[in-house]
Write a protein that holds these residues in place. Structure first.
Motif, mmCIF file in Angstrom:
data_model
loop_
_atom_site.group_PDB
_atom_site.id
_atom_site.type_symbol
_atom_site.label_atom_id
_atom_site.label_comp_id
_atom_site.label_asym_id
_atom_site.label_seq_id
_atom_site.Cartn_x
_atom_site.Cartn_y
_atom_site.Cartn_z
ATOM 1 N N PHE A 1 0.860 -1.183 0.000
ATOM 2 C CA PHE A 1 0.000 0.000 0.000
ATOM 3 C C PHE A 1 0.894 1.229 0.000
ATOM 4 N N ASP A 2 0.784 2.014 -1.068
ATOM 5 C CA ASP A 2 1.662 3.171 -1.285
ATOM 6 C C ASP A 2 0.808 4.417 -1.494
ATOM 7 N N ARG A 3 0.620 5.171 -0.408
ATOM 8 C CA ARG A 3 -0.110 6.427 -0.517
ATOM 9 C C ARG A 3 0.816 7.628 -0.527
ATOM 10 N N ALA A 4 1.890 7.548 0.246
ATOM 11 C CA ALA A 4 2.695 8.743 0.482
ATOM 12 C C ALA A 4 4.155 8.587 0.084
ATOM 13 N N ALA A 5 4.511 7.475 -0.548
ATOM 14 C CA ALA A 5 5.912 7.240 -0.872
ATOM 15 C C ALA A 5 6.277 7.748 -2.261
ATOM 16 N N LEU A 6 5.625 7.219 -3.288
ATOM 17 C CA LEU A 6 5.977 7.620 -4.655
ATOM 18 C C LEU A 6 5.850 9.129 -4.835
ATOM 19 N N VAL A 7 4.763 9.718 -4.345
ATOM 20 C CA VAL A 7 4.532 11.155 -4.550
ATOM 21 C C VAL A 7 5.445 12.016 -3.683
ATOM 22 N N ALA A 8 6.139 11.404 -2.726
ATOM 23 C CA ALA A 8 7.057 12.164 -1.878
ATOM 24 C C ALA A 8 8.428 12.348 -2.514
ATOM 25 N N LEU A 9 8.682 11.640 -3.615
ATOM 26 C CA LEU A 9 10.018 11.601 -4.200
ATOM 27 C C LEU A 9 10.096 12.422 -5.477
ATOM 28 N N PRO A 10 11.193 13.162 -5.679
ATOM 29 C CA PRO A 10 11.395 13.846 -6.964
ATOM 30 C C PRO A 10 11.618 12.836 -8.078
ATOM 31 N N ALA A 11 11.585 13.314 -9.322
ATOM 32 C CA ALA A 11 11.544 12.425 -10.488
ATOM 33 C C ALA A 11 12.683 11.416 -10.509
ATOM 34 N N ASP A 12 13.916 11.836 -10.223
ATOM 35 C CA ASP A 12 15.036 10.904 -10.300
ATOM 36 C C ASP A 12 14.924 9.799 -9.257
ATOM 37 N N LEU A 13 14.453 10.153 -8.062
ATOM 38 C CA LEU A 13 14.296 9.141 -7.025
ATOM 39 C C LEU A 13 13.082 8.256 -7.280
ATOM 40 N N ARG A 14 12.065 8.776 -7.956
ATOM 41 C CA ARG A 14 10.924 7.920 -8.313
ATOM 42 C C ARG A 14 11.376 6.797 -9.231
ATOM 43 N N GLN A 15 12.251 7.106 -10.172
ATOM 44 C CA GLN A 15 12.759 6.069 -11.063
ATOM 45 C C GLN A 15 13.570 5.035 -10.286
ATOM 46 N N ARG A 16 14.420 5.507 -9.391
ATOM 47 C CA ARG A 16 15.217 4.584 -8.585
ATOM 48 C C ARG A 16 14.328 3.750 -7.664
ATOM 49 N N TYR A 17 13.314 4.378 -7.105
ATOM 50 C CA TYR A 17 12.382 3.700 -6.196
ATOM 51 C C TYR A 17 11.675 2.548 -6.905
ATOM 52 N N ALA A 18 11.163 2.802 -8.100
ATOM 53 C CA ALA A 18 10.499 1.743 -8.853
ATOM 54 C C ALA A 18 11.486 0.653 -9.260
ATOM 55 N N ARG A 19 12.690 1.071 -9.628
ATOM 56 C CA ARG A 19 13.696 0.139 -10.139
ATOM 57 C C ARG A 19 14.295 -0.715 -9.024
ATOM 58 N N GLU A 20 14.409 -0.160 -7.815
ATOM 59 C CA GLU A 20 15.095 -0.874 -6.748
ATOM 60 C C GLU A 20 14.155 -1.424 -5.680
ATOM 61 N N VAL A 21 13.228 -0.608 -5.204
ATOM 62 C CA VAL A 21 12.382 -1.044 -4.092
ATOM 63 C C VAL A 21 11.250 -1.946 -4.588
ATOM 64 N N TYR A 22 10.462 -1.471 -5.537
ATOM 65 C CA TYR A 22 9.374 -2.301 -6.061
ATOM 66 C C TYR A 22 9.907 -3.562 -6.721
ATOM 67 N N ALA A 23 11.090 -3.494 -7.290
ATOM 68 C CA ALA A 23 11.662 -4.669 -7.947
ATOM 69 C C ALA A 23 11.961 -5.789 -6.962
ATOM 70 N N ASN A 24 12.048 -5.471 -5.668
ATOM 71 C CA ASN A 24 12.327 -6.484 -4.659
ATOM 72 C C ASN A 24 11.065 -7.136 -4.109
ATOM 73 N N LEU A 25 9.898 -6.643 -4.513
ATOM 74 C CA LEU A 25 8.656 -7.281 -4.085
ATOM 75 C C LEU A 25 8.437 -8.549 -4.911
ATOM 76 N N PRO A 26 7.807 -9.555 -4.331
ATOM 77 C CA PRO A 26 7.723 -10.859 -5.014
ATOM 78 C C PRO A 26 6.714 -10.858 -6.153
ATOM 79 N N HIS A 27 6.908 -11.779 -7.075
ATOM 80 C CA HIS A 27 5.942 -11.990 -8.150
ATOM 81 C C HIS A 27 4.604 -12.420 -7.534
ATOM 82 N N GLY A 28 3.537 -11.868 -8.073
ATOM 83 C CA GLY A 28 2.215 -12.138 -7.531
ATOM 84 C C GLY A 28 1.770 -11.148 -6.486
#
Length: 217
Positions: A121-148
């Protein structure tokens, strides 16, 4: 945007992003997501969000992460919870009942600690980050969540030039650019915030809130 920025916000209690109630879009849409009862749910940049209390009340195990120790301590104090505290390589864990809130950096988490998180559940994380960190966040943090993994992502949309974030505007095109390769994305609702209303921010000509259901392939 450095961690000290958020530490300062909490010290000065400039926390307009905090809600004194669970997120309405979560209450409406979470029950329709395919997150199994008892599944662990990841809540990034959790602050002292009451969303964690609600998720735990639904029987979910909650794994939150928050930089500010002050926010973590306030969460447990204000909810009259007495956590057990332990140290790991990810930070200081405060555990009470079904809630495990890590005082640490979301970017320091890895697949080992997130492997059981079949919900997010992501209400305040993605929108809290500037554009460069949003890309890193999706690439690094979300990428560690499991399939499914299934979850709910809440964003804000407004003309970015009218306001300095955070929170930042993240439109539909950016959500798909960040996540579509690894995640199925379903726009569940787009809500227009009425100018002059209690949730509308001065200086904006338009403000919308969007809720997306997401599922990792």
């Amino acid at each position: 945007m450095q961690p000290e920025f958020w530490q300062q916000r909490w010290r000065e209690q400039r926390i307009g992003f905090h809600q004194d109630h669970p997120t309405a879009l979560m209450l409406k849409h979470w029950p329709m997501l395919d997150v199994a009862p008892g599944a662990q749910v990841f809540v990034p940049l959790a602050g002292k969000s009451l969303d964690m209390v609600w998720l735990a009340s639904q029987g979910h195990r909650v794994l939150g992460v928050e930089l500010s120790q002050l926010a973590v301590e306030q969460f447990f104090d204000e909810n009259q919870l007495s956590p057990v505290i332990r140290e790991t390589k990810y930070g200081r864990h405060y555990v009470a009942g079904l809630i495990d809130l890590v005082c640490g950096d979301a970017f320091g988490l890895d697949a080992d600690v997130l492997r059981d998180c079949m919900g997010v559940f992501d209400r305040a994380a993605l929108v809290a980050l500037p554009a460069d960190l949003r890309q890193r966040y999706a690439r690094e943090v979300y990428a560690n969540l499991p399939h499914g993994c299934h979850g709910l992502l809440v964003t804000l949309e407004y003309p970015q030039h009218e306001k300095d974030g955070p929170p930042f505007s993240v439109d539909d095109a950016e959500v798909h650019a960040l996540y579509a390769r690894e995640w199925a994305i379903d726009l569940l609702e787009r809500e227009r915030i009425v100018p002059g209303g209690p949730r509308f921010e001065e200086g904006l000509s338009r403000l919308e809130m969007a809720a997306y259901g997401v599922r990792r392939y």
